[in-house]
Design a protein around this motif. Structure first.
Motif: not given
Length: 996
Positions: A657-659, A683-688, A699-703, A740-749
């Motif tokens: 886990i990376f934070v 990172f494969h999955d990221v949540k805010a 909070v992120a997971s690479a695998d 936010l979940d990863r989709r929400g963060l992708e939208a923000l970017a």
């Protein structure tokens, strides 16, 4: 008499040497950034880069001093040096990436960790820029020799003129690099620009270099005054050392008044070099008329020391000047531009006088050697000695003087050395009557002693002023009653720990005046907002992966994150990487609140740059936590870059886990988007998550996907108690902080057309300082959690609000909004104001209820609809369908006289459908509303537009969303951020749906 063409050629040489200085400063600035990325930004790494640059310059000058008299055409050698430097400058970026990439993949795994690794890193850096530095060191003595052979004037005018032109070009280069070239073309383009300029200089000098000339002979012979040339070279070394003591201490002092930004640093550097340049310019027309160059050098040295002491008096006033600026300027682009100009003026006021006299010393000492028959070799030897002295000054200042004496006394000591050296040179110089010289020495000594005493006694700045963060707050001093508990000048920063007045006993730790963390040391008091952020940085990964064994923390801060991690009984080790040792020393003052960080044997603190430390280790971690300072601080933005996020997964165990902490204050949504564009691809999955109104945790997971949240297994009873103090009792409580979940963060970017933040194109580092000055925030991102529509519930599939979600009202946007919604519901049903909701909102509630209860909605339908939109936006997204019964579902507060205006009935039906989360009905009625004249009520139109967009999103009707916005959204400014984000989210969702 020289012909006009010869004079024009000499003027051209001065201009070309100014361009050479411009390019040289580009190299110095950009090489420091490149090598900082490879070595890190710890104190010893910074020292090495400076020493490597100046050491190469000294070696080049010394080599020329041994051979220049044998050269028939020194300008040909000069042109060749510029040409080679230019070619290497153009090729530097690909060479750097090739060499460092090979080192990371092949060399470092072979050598392992320890001294051999460090030696290999430094050797690689020396190979990357060492040859260019040596060549740059040859340029001043070669140009000087070539110019001297072309002109009949004495050496003083030539040396001072060249010194001015080269230094002036360098000062302009310092500003151009940061304010023009880096934003436009990044590090690769900037260093390439330097290379192209060097080649242009070489090509244009070449026609002027063809004519052979004889070596320079001494124009006159001065009495040696008992001083050997060796001592004059020693004097050149001493003045080089003290000049760098001044520069480094001034930069550290002014960083506390102006801020530790890249812009501020370059303004300070330009101010210092400008002083040197104009000192040379003043001397240019006067040097050859001086009867005794060594006597003049002595007086310049004395005046430099006196001006350095005087700079302490000027600096003491700078905090009041900055406070007036910050409070008086508009917080916009124009205000920031003026702030930078004024910052440059303040830097000049502090630095220019002493730097002006420093600009005279080297030309005068070189001229003294020339007059003593040393010939051309004197130029290179004096330049080399001066540069070697500068190296000593860097080492002494960073590693001895500032840590042991502090910044102010380090400068004071250097000034005393200059005064002593100057008086000695005056005493030992020749050509002056002994009686006059004696009186001058007495007067100079008395004035120097008086000013030195006054500088110590009257220029001490209160630490409460130094730590005030005046460049942010506009307040030149911390509040009365604040206790300064710790204050120290470290190798890389000045660190303070202080306690604010008040019963909560809130203590704050600050770096160069910028507060980095605050803790309420009274355990019975409500936690400070920073505590949630620091504790959750550790607790969230423990909730995702309870059985962690090895963790790393980047940035010690207050120590609370480390303290929280150590509450896990399964943890075996925590490696903490911190650049500044004084940060850790000061954090002890937080006492038991961070006690495990100091008492637990599982902690190991490494004083190093994070990337450099991890690159030298093969260790992998279950959790890596990154909590650096704000990205506007010079050098910190590299921990928010594409290269850093590519680096992190290589040091995580599988399922690690990376934070990452990201500030949402003093930053723009565009800058946040740039950081997300750097992070998400790696990172494969990221949540805010949000911890308060201004901080976001990623909070992120690479695998793979992040696992579900669980209770913190293996947590000590003490850690559980600490989290309960923050209203976290179990997994369900974490959902209140979800953003936010990863989709929400992708939208923000996707929302912002900003580039990816990278080390090579440092978008965040260059633009964050302006966001800090303008007090811009990205709080709209937090608004996605507690906005007027159930965005998080629908777009991120988060659970509906529950009855237990108000435990921490006042901390989170969702909690604040939910408590207000409950108060509005009670007021609507009872008719009596309930709670402490926003007064403006309560007036809207009373207006809406009164019109309905008085059967007056027909008389003021637009007023009622407008009020209802505000109340609906404050309730529907914060309460679930069951709680909204009696409010919008079968409203109990309505009178029995239905409105004759059909719009009122449609609006009520719309609110009922939205409250029930009946998305097909919400979308149907919403479309009808815009065709029925309701878009004439602005606030309702804005609310209904976004709510209907959300309904279409929930149904996967992305085209209908776009059509509705095109037809009706062009003139709707309210809720624009949320609607743009939802549109971006629809694009991301649609793109994902198309992927097989």
């Amino acid at each position: 008499m020289h012909s006009s063409s010869s004079r024009a050629a000499n003027i051209a040489l001065l201009g070309l040497f100014a361009v050479s200085g411009f390019a040289g400063l580009l190299y110095e600035t950009i090489w420091a950034q490149y090598l900082g990325l490879f070595l890190g930004h710890a104190a010893y790494a910074q020292s090495f880069v400076l020493i490597l640059f100046m050491g190469g310059m000294a070696l080049g000058a010394w080599l020329v001093s041994r051979r220049s008299e044998l050269l028939a055409r020194p300008l040909v050698a000069y042109a060749a040096a510029e040409l080679i430097v230019g070619v290497l400058g153009i090729a530097f970026d690909p060479i750097y990436h090739g060499v460092t990439g090979f080192a990371y993949s092949r060399v470092f795994p072979l050598v392992g960790s320890g001294y051999l690794l460090d030696a290999s890193r430094y050797a690689i850096c020396a190979a990357l820029i060492g040859p260019q530095c040596v060549l740059l060191g040859t340029t001043f003595p070669l140009m000087s020799a070539g110019y001297l052979r072309r002109t009949p004037v004495e050496g003083g005018q030539v040396l001072a003129g060249l010194y001015f032109s080269n230094s002036f070009g360098a000062a302009i280069g310092a500003l151009a690099a940061t304010f023009a070239l880096l934003p436009a073309v990044g590090l690769p383009g900037t260093v390439m620009t330097g290379g192209m300029l060097s080649i242009v200089v070489a090509v244009l000098v070449w026609p002027l270099a063809k004519q052979p000339t004889a070596a320079v002979a001494s124009a006159r012979n001065e009495a040696a005054g008992g001083l050997l040339p060796g001592f004059i070279l020693l004097a050149a070394a001493i003045t080089g050392a003290t000049s760098f003591v001044y520069e480094l201490t001034w930069v550290r002092m002014l960083a506390q008044a102006l801020g530790s930004t890249l812009h501020a640093f370059e303004l300070m550097l330009a101010a210092f070099i400008s002083g040197i340049a104009f000192g040379g310019l003043w001397l240019r027309r006067r040097a050859d008329r001086l009867p005794d160059a060594l006597l003049a050098a002595g007086w310049a040295q004395v005046l430099m020391g006196l001006a350095a002491l005087g700079s302490l008096f000027v600096y003491a006033r700078s905090f009041d000047w900055i406070a007036a600026l910050v409070n008086g300027l508009a917080r916009n682009d124009e205000g920031y531009a003026f702030f930078n100009v004024a910052s440059g003026a303040i830097s000049l006021a502090v630095m220019f006088p002493a730097a002006f006299f420093a600009g005279m010393t080297l030309p005068l000492l070189t001229l003294a050697l020339l007059r003593r028959g040393s010939g051309e070799r004197a130029i290179g030897r004096a330049y080399a000695a001066n540069t070697l002295g500068a190296i000593v000054g860097v080492l002494l200042t960073l590693h001895v003087l500032m840590p042991s004496l502090g910044v102010r006394l380090a400068l004071w000591l250097a000034a005393l050395v200059d005064l002593a050296l100057g008086l000695y040179l005056i005493a030992r110089s020749g050509g002056a009557a002994m009686r006059v010289r004696a009186r001058a020495l007495v007067v100079g000594g008395v004035v120097s002693a008086a000013l030195a005493v006054a500088a110590v006694a009257w220029t001490r700045v209160d630490p409460l002023t130094l730590a005030s963060s005046v460049y942010r707050s506009g307040r030149p001093r911390l509040p009365d009653g604040t206790d300064m508990l710790y204050y120290a000048d470290g190798k890389t920063a000045t660190v303070a720990l202080f306690q604010y007045p008040g019963p909560s006993k809130i203590r704050s730790i600050a770096t160069n005046g910028k507060p980095d963390a605050s803790i309420a040391t009274d355990p019975a008091a409500r936690p400070a907002l920073d505590e949630y952020t620091m504790a959750f940085l550790a607790a969230l990964p423990l909730a995702y992966r309870p059985q962690i064994e090895d963790a790393a923390v980047i940035g010690f801060g207050s120590g609370m994150t480390v303290h929280t991690l150590l509450g896990s009984d399964t943890l075996r080790s925590v490696d903490v990487v911190e650049i500044e040792p004084e940060m850790v020393a000061a954090a002890r003052g937080f006492g038991p609140r961070v006690g495990r960080a100091f008492a637990d044997p599982r902690v190991r603190v490494a004083y190093d740059d994070a990337k450099a430390y991890m690159a030298g280790s093969s260790k992998r971690y279950d959790v890596i936590v990154s909590e650096p300072s704000n990205p506007w601080v010079n050098g910190v933005a590299t921990l928010f870059s594409d290269e850093f996020y590519a680096f992190v997964p290589r040091h995580l165990n599988r399922d690690g886990i990376f934070v990452q902490w990201v500030q949402l204050y003093e930053i723009t949504p565009e800058l946040v988007a740039s950081i997300l564009k750097a992070m998400l691809p790696h990172f494969h999955d990221v949540k805010a998550y949000t911890t308060n109104s201004s901080d976001m945790l990623l909070v992120a997971s690479a695998d793979g996907d992040l696992p579900g949240l669980s209770d913190i297994g293996g947590a000590s009873a003490q850690l559980r108690s600490e989290l309960q103090r923050m209203s976290v009792h179990g997994p369900d409580d974490w959902r209140r902080f979800a953003l936010l979940d990863r989709r929400g963060l992708e939208a923000l970017a996707r929302m912002a057309p900003t580039p990816t933040n990278s080390d090579m194109f440092p978008y965040v580092q260059l633009h964050a300082p302006k966001a800090r000055f303008t007090h811009t925030t990205a709080s709209d991102i937090i608004g996605l959690q507690g906005g007027v529509w159930p965005l998080a519930e629908v777009a991120m599939a988060l659970p509906q609000p529950s009855g237990n979600a108000s435990a921490n009202a006042g901390l989170l946007a969702g909690d604040i909004g939910r408590q207000q919604a409950l108060d509005i519901k009670a007021t609507l049903l009872s008719g009596q104001p309930v709670g402490s909701a926003d007064p403006d909102m309560m007036r809207q509630v009373v207006t809406m209820r009164s019109l309905a209860r008085g059967c007056a909605t027909d008389l003021a339908a637009d007023v009622w609809i407008e009020a209802s939109a505000a109340v609906a936006g404050a309730t529907i997204s914060h309460l679930d369908a069951e709680e909204l019964k009696g409010v919008w579902i079968q409203p109990a507060w309505l009178a029995s006289c239905p409105s004759k205006d059909p719009r009122v009935a449609r609006v009520l039906a719309y609110y009922a459908a939205l409250s029930a989360r009946d998305w097909p009905e919400t979308a149907r009625i919403g479309s009808e509303l815009f065709d029925g004249g309701l878009d004439t009520v602005p606030s309702f139109k804005a609310f209904a537009l976004g709510a209907t967009d959300l309904a279409n999103f929930a149904l996967g009707r992305y085209g209908a969303m776009a059509d509705l916005e095109r037809a009706h959204g062009g003139d709707v400014k309210q809720y624009a951020f949320e609607r743009r984000w939802l549109a971006a989210l629809s694009f991301v969702s649609n793109a994902r749906a198309r992927v097989p």
